[in-house]
Design an enzyme around this catalytic site. Structure first.
Site, PDB file in Angstrom:
ATOM      1  N   ARG A 199     -11.659 -22.079  -5.970  1.00 10.86           N
ATOM      2  CA  ARG A 199     -11.718 -20.907  -5.071  1.00 10.86           C
ATOM      3  C   ARG A 199     -10.313 -20.453  -4.693  1.00 10.86           C
ATOM      4  O   ARG A 199     -10.045 -19.252  -4.606  1.00 10.86           O
ATOM      5  CB  ARG A 199     -12.520 -21.245  -3.807  1.00 10.86           C
ATOM      6  CG  ARG A 199     -14.017 -21.239  -4.042  1.00 10.86           C
ATOM      7  CD  ARG A 199     -14.771 -21.997  -2.972  1.00 10.86           C
ATOM      8  NE  ARG A 199     -14.573 -21.443  -1.644  1.00 10.86           N
ATOM      9  CZ  ARG A 199     -14.794 -22.131  -0.519  1.00 10.86           C
ATOM     10  NH1 ARG A 199     -15.214 -23.379  -0.559  1.00 10.86           N
ATOM     11  NH2 ARG A 199     -14.591 -21.552   0.641  1.00 10.86           N
ATOM     12  N   ARG A 254     -21.119 -27.008   3.070  1.00 13.33           N
ATOM     13  CA  ARG A 254     -21.382 -26.022   2.024  1.00 13.33           C
ATOM     14  C   ARG A 254     -21.142 -26.646   0.644  1.00 13.33           C
ATOM     15  O   ARG A 254     -20.198 -27.405   0.464  1.00 13.33           O
ATOM     16  CB  ARG A 254     -20.468 -24.800   2.219  1.00 13.33           C
ATOM     17  CG  ARG A 254     -21.079 -23.732   3.097  1.00 13.33           C
ATOM     18  CD  ARG A 254     -20.125 -22.638   3.501  1.00 13.33           C
ATOM     19  NE  ARG A 254     -19.337 -22.056   2.429  1.00 13.33           N
ATOM     20  CZ  ARG A 254     -18.466 -21.069   2.602  1.00 13.33           C
ATOM     21  NH1 ARG A 254     -18.294 -20.548   3.796  1.00 13.33           N
ATOM     22  NH2 ARG A 254     -17.776 -20.596   1.586  1.00 13.33           N
ATOM     23  N   ARG A 279     -15.251 -29.041   7.259  1.00 12.77           N
ATOM     24  CA  ARG A 279     -16.057 -27.965   7.869  1.00 12.77           C
ATOM     25  C   ARG A 279     -17.543 -28.338   7.896  1.00 12.77           C
ATOM     26  O   ARG A 279     -18.067 -28.892   6.946  1.00 12.77           O
ATOM     27  CB  ARG A 279     -15.887 -26.662   7.076  1.00 12.77           C
ATOM     28  CG  ARG A 279     -16.858 -25.576   7.543  1.00 12.77           C
ATOM     29  CD  ARG A 279     -16.504 -24.215   7.051  1.00 12.77           C
ATOM     30  NE  ARG A 279     -16.521 -24.106   5.613  1.00 12.77           N
ATOM     31  CZ  ARG A 279     -16.139 -23.008   4.959  1.00 12.77           C
ATOM     32  NH1 ARG A 279     -15.713 -21.954   5.625  1.00 12.77           N
ATOM     33  NH2 ARG A 279     -16.171 -22.981   3.658  1.00 12.77           N
ATOM     34  N   ARG A 291     -12.392  -8.094  -2.073  1.00 12.39           N
ATOM     35  CA  ARG A 291     -11.749  -9.280  -2.634  1.00 12.39           C
ATOM     36  C   ARG A 291     -11.152  -9.005  -3.999  1.00 12.39           C
ATOM     37  O   ARG A 291     -10.592  -9.925  -4.620  1.00 12.39           O
ATOM     38  CB  ARG A 291     -12.826 -10.341  -2.813  1.00 12.39           C
ATOM     39  CG  ARG A 291     -12.541 -11.644  -2.105  1.00 12.39           C
ATOM     40  CD  ARG A 291     -13.861 -12.332  -2.065  1.00 12.39           C
ATOM     41  NE  ARG A 291     -13.827 -13.722  -1.922  1.00 12.39           N
ATOM     42  CZ  ARG A 291     -14.258 -14.345  -0.813  1.00 12.39           C
ATOM     43  NH1 ARG A 291     -14.623 -13.675   0.235  1.00 12.39           N
ATOM     44  NH2 ARG A 291     -14.312 -15.644  -0.794  1.00 12.39           N
ATOM     45  N   LYS A 319     -11.157 -16.963   8.508  1.00  9.34           N
ATOM     46  CA  LYS A 319     -11.648 -15.574   8.592  1.00  9.34           C
ATOM     47  C   LYS A 319     -12.967 -15.504   9.373  1.00  9.34           C
ATOM     48  O   LYS A 319     -13.122 -14.669  10.257  1.00  9.34           O
ATOM     49  CB  LYS A 319     -11.848 -14.976   7.179  1.00  9.34           C
ATOM     50  CG  LYS A 319     -10.595 -14.933   6.336  1.00  9.34           C
ATOM     51  CD  LYS A 319     -10.850 -14.311   4.980  1.00  9.34           C
ATOM     52  CE  LYS A 319     -11.829 -15.058   4.100  1.00  9.34           C
ATOM     53  NZ  LYS A 319     -11.382 -16.426   3.690  1.00  9.34           N
TER      54      LYS A 319
HETATM   55  P1  AP5 Z   1     -13.605 -20.596   8.425  1.00  9.67           P
HETATM   56  O1  AP5 Z   1     -13.517 -19.691   9.599  1.00  9.67           O
HETATM   57  O2  AP5 Z   1     -14.948 -21.006   7.943  1.00  9.67           O
HETATM   58  O3  AP5 Z   1     -12.689 -20.050   7.215  1.00  9.67           O
HETATM   59  P2  AP5 Z   1     -12.930 -18.860   6.189  1.00  9.67           P
HETATM   60  O4  AP5 Z   1     -11.631 -18.200   5.986  1.00  9.67           O
HETATM   61  O5  AP5 Z   1     -14.079 -18.012   6.640  1.00  9.67           O
HETATM   62  O6  AP5 Z   1     -13.287 -19.699   4.912  1.00  9.67           O
HETATM   63  P3  AP5 Z   1     -14.427 -19.454   3.804  1.00  9.67           P
HETATM   64  O7  AP5 Z   1     -14.524 -20.734   3.022  1.00  9.67           O
HETATM   65  O8  AP5 Z   1     -15.690 -18.945   4.413  1.00  9.67           O
HETATM   66  O9  AP5 Z   1     -13.787 -18.372   2.958  1.00  9.67           O
HETATM   67  P4  AP5 Z   1     -14.167 -17.963   1.542  1.00  9.67           P
HETATM   68  O10 AP5 Z   1     -13.495 -16.681   1.476  1.00  9.67           O
HETATM   69  O11 AP5 Z   1     -13.815 -18.921   0.478  1.00  9.67           O
HETATM   70  O12 AP5 Z   1     -15.771 -18.035   1.534  1.00  9.67           O
HETATM   71  P5  AP5 Z   1     -16.886 -16.922   1.645  1.00  9.67           P
HETATM   72  O13 AP5 Z   1     -18.022 -17.469   2.378  1.00  9.67           O
HETATM   73  O14 AP5 Z   1     -16.272 -15.640   2.091  1.00  9.67           O
HETATM   74  O15 AP5 Z   1     -12.757 -21.913   8.816  1.00  9.67           O
HETATM   75  C1  AP5 Z   1     -12.660 -23.010   7.920  1.00  9.67           C
HETATM   76  C2  AP5 Z   1     -12.692 -24.316   8.721  1.00  9.67           C
HETATM   77  O16 AP5 Z   1     -11.501 -24.416   9.506  1.00  9.67           O
HETATM   78  C3  AP5 Z   1     -13.833 -24.431   9.724  1.00  9.67           C
HETATM   79  O17 AP5 Z   1     -14.230 -25.773   9.787  1.00  9.67           O
HETATM   80  C4  AP5 Z   1     -13.216 -23.982  11.064  1.00  9.67           C
HETATM   81  O18 AP5 Z   1     -13.854 -24.585  12.177  1.00  9.67           O
HETATM   82  C5  AP5 Z   1     -11.783 -24.465  10.903  1.00  9.67           C
HETATM   83  N1  AP5 Z   1     -10.793 -23.593  11.530  1.00  9.67           N
HETATM   84  C6  AP5 Z   1     -10.753 -22.234  11.507  1.00  9.67           C
HETATM   85  N2  AP5 Z   1      -9.636 -21.776  12.109  1.00  9.67           N
HETATM   86  C7  AP5 Z   1      -8.939 -22.870  12.515  1.00  9.67           C
HETATM   87  C8  AP5 Z   1      -7.707 -23.044  13.194  1.00  9.67           C
HETATM   88  N3  AP5 Z   1      -6.931 -22.000  13.575  1.00  9.67           N
HETATM   89  N4  AP5 Z   1      -7.285 -24.304  13.460  1.00  9.67           N
HETATM   90  C9  AP5 Z   1      -8.036 -25.369  13.084  1.00  9.67           C
HETATM   91  N5  AP5 Z   1      -9.211 -25.274  12.439  1.00  9.67           N
HETATM   92  C10 AP5 Z   1      -9.665 -24.032  12.151  1.00  9.67           C
HETATM   93  O19 AP5 Z   1     -17.277 -16.739   0.122  1.00  9.67           O
HETATM   94  C11 AP5 Z   1     -17.982 -17.758  -0.568  1.00  9.67           C
HETATM   95  C12 AP5 Z   1     -18.253 -17.329  -1.996  1.00  9.67           C
HETATM   96  O20 AP5 Z   1     -19.095 -16.147  -2.012  1.00  9.67           O
HETATM   97  C13 AP5 Z   1     -17.031 -16.925  -2.827  1.00  9.67           C
HETATM   98  O21 AP5 Z   1     -16.400 -18.052  -3.411  1.00  9.67           O
HETATM   99  C14 AP5 Z   1     -17.672 -16.000  -3.872  1.00  9.67           C
HETATM  100  O22 AP5 Z   1     -18.332 -16.748  -4.849  1.00  9.67           O
HETATM  101  C15 AP5 Z   1     -18.706 -15.258  -3.045  1.00  9.67           C
HETATM  102  N6  AP5 Z   1     -18.156 -14.037  -2.440  1.00  9.67           N
HETATM  103  C16 AP5 Z   1     -17.979 -13.778  -1.121  1.00  9.67           C
HETATM  104  N7  AP5 Z   1     -17.445 -12.562  -0.935  1.00  9.67           N
HETATM  105  C17 AP5 Z   1     -17.269 -12.030  -2.166  1.00  9.67           C
HETATM  106  C18 AP5 Z   1     -16.730 -10.801  -2.631  1.00  9.67           C
HETATM  107  N8  AP5 Z   1     -16.259  -9.886  -1.798  1.00  9.67           N
HETATM  108  N9  AP5 Z   1     -16.698 -10.608  -3.982  1.00  9.67           N
HETATM  109  C19 AP5 Z   1     -17.185 -11.514  -4.847  1.00  9.67           C
HETATM  110  N10 AP5 Z   1     -17.676 -12.706  -4.467  1.00  9.67           N
HETATM  111  C20 AP5 Z   1     -17.720 -12.970  -3.139  1.00  9.67           C
HETATM  112 MG    MG Z   2     -16.003 -17.599   5.857  1.00 11.35          MG
END
Ligand code: AP5
Ligand code: MG
Length: 219
Positions: free
Chosen positions: A173, A162, A129, A90, A15
């Site tokens: 997660r 992270r 990552r 979410r 994402k």
């Molecule tokens: P990346 O682009 O980083 O993936 P992502 O989907 O953004 O993964 P996240 O871990 O950031 O998602 P998340 O939803 O768990 O975390 P968030 O920060 O939102 O890509 C991942 C890896 O793959 C990278 O190394 C990239 O280079 C590689 N890659 C990408 N695309 C690729 C491809 N096509 N091919 C090969 N490699 C690829 O949330 C973190 C925490 O914050 C949550 O757990 C929660 O505690 C809190 N939080 C955030 N939002 C909310 C909310 N709305 N409500 C409540 N709590 C929340």
């Molecule tokens: Mg992300």
């Protein structure tokens, strides 16, 4: 009317990576709820400290706090034309709150790309990552390596793993995603907004599909 694109999908599916590309192509702001929490933590705000207690366990931060943070972010001038929402909403409660907020800001959710990949792909990507300390730029040891070891290509800052990318937290997660976030798939499908994207392919191929999906509904 302002255009909002909601990127839906499990942890590690890409994402953040795709939101950055889409933001560059469309000129829409990129808003990542996870990044906002991490910035707050870096600045040691009360919100950041509170969020950390949930994030390190792989749990969601409570809805009221999350919604208030996003509300404030959406009220800023760079969201006047709309934004790409990465990681918000979410939960069903957050989706409801978003609808209400967008009415107020004269916007609407135009399209909801749902990026999918098998659990094994997610675990592999999160385990390899690397994230930039300064601005959260995203790299991958295997699929998207930085030019210089452990340094960000964009700003030269250190890359780190992270806290919530530890294997046991990743597992939680993903469980939380299935339980609390996956109901939004049907919600947006029922509203005719969902476009399914195969996220297991290369970053470029996924980006191409996303642009097509977004253009069909919005440009
Ligand atoms: P990346 O682009 O980083 O993936 P992502 O989907 O953004 O993964 P996240 O871990 O950031 O998602 P998340 O939803 O768990 O975390 P968030 O920060 O939102 O890509 C991942 C890896 O793959 C990278 O190394 C990239 O280079 C590689 N890659 C990408 N695309 C690729 C491809 N096509 N091919 C090969 N490699 C690829 O949330 C973190 C925490 O914050 C949550 O757990 C929660 O505690 C809190 N939080 C955030 N939002 C909310 C909310 N709305 N409500 C409540 N709590 C929340
Ligand atoms: Mg992300």
């Amino acid at each position: 009317m302002a255009t909002f694109i909601v990127l839906l999908g499990p942890p590690g599916v890409g994402k953040g990576t795709q939101a950055k590309i889409l933001s560059e192509k469309t000129g829409l702001a990129h808003i990542s709820s996870g990044e906002l929490f991490r910035e707050n933590l870096k600045n040691q705000t009360e919100l950041g400290k509170l969020a950390q207690t949930y994030m390190t366990k792989g749990e969601l931060v409570p809805d009221d706090v999350t919604i208030a943070m996003i509300r404030e972010r959406l009220s800023r001038p760079d969201c006047k034309k709309g934004a790409i929402l990465d990681g918000f909403p979410r939960t069903p409660a957050q989706a409801g709150a978003l609808e209400a907020m967008l009415q107020e800001f004269d916007g609407r959710v135009d399209v909801v790309p749902f990026i999918k990949a098998a659990e094994g792909v997610l675990i592999e990507r999160l385990g390899t990552r690397w994230t930039c300390r300064a601005e959260g730029h995203i790299f991958n040891e295997k699929t998207n390596p930085p030019k210089h070891d452990k340094k960000c290509d964009f700003d030269g800052s250190d890359l780190y793993q992270r806290d919530d990318d530890k294997a046991e937290t990743v597992k939680r997660r993903i469980e939380v995603y299935y339980k609390q976030t996956s109901p939004l798939i049907d919600h947006y499908r029922d509203h005719g907004k969902l476009v399914e994207i195969d996220g297991a392919r290369s970053i470029d191929l996924v980006a191409q599909d996303l642009l097509v999906a977004v253009k069909k509904q919005y440009v």
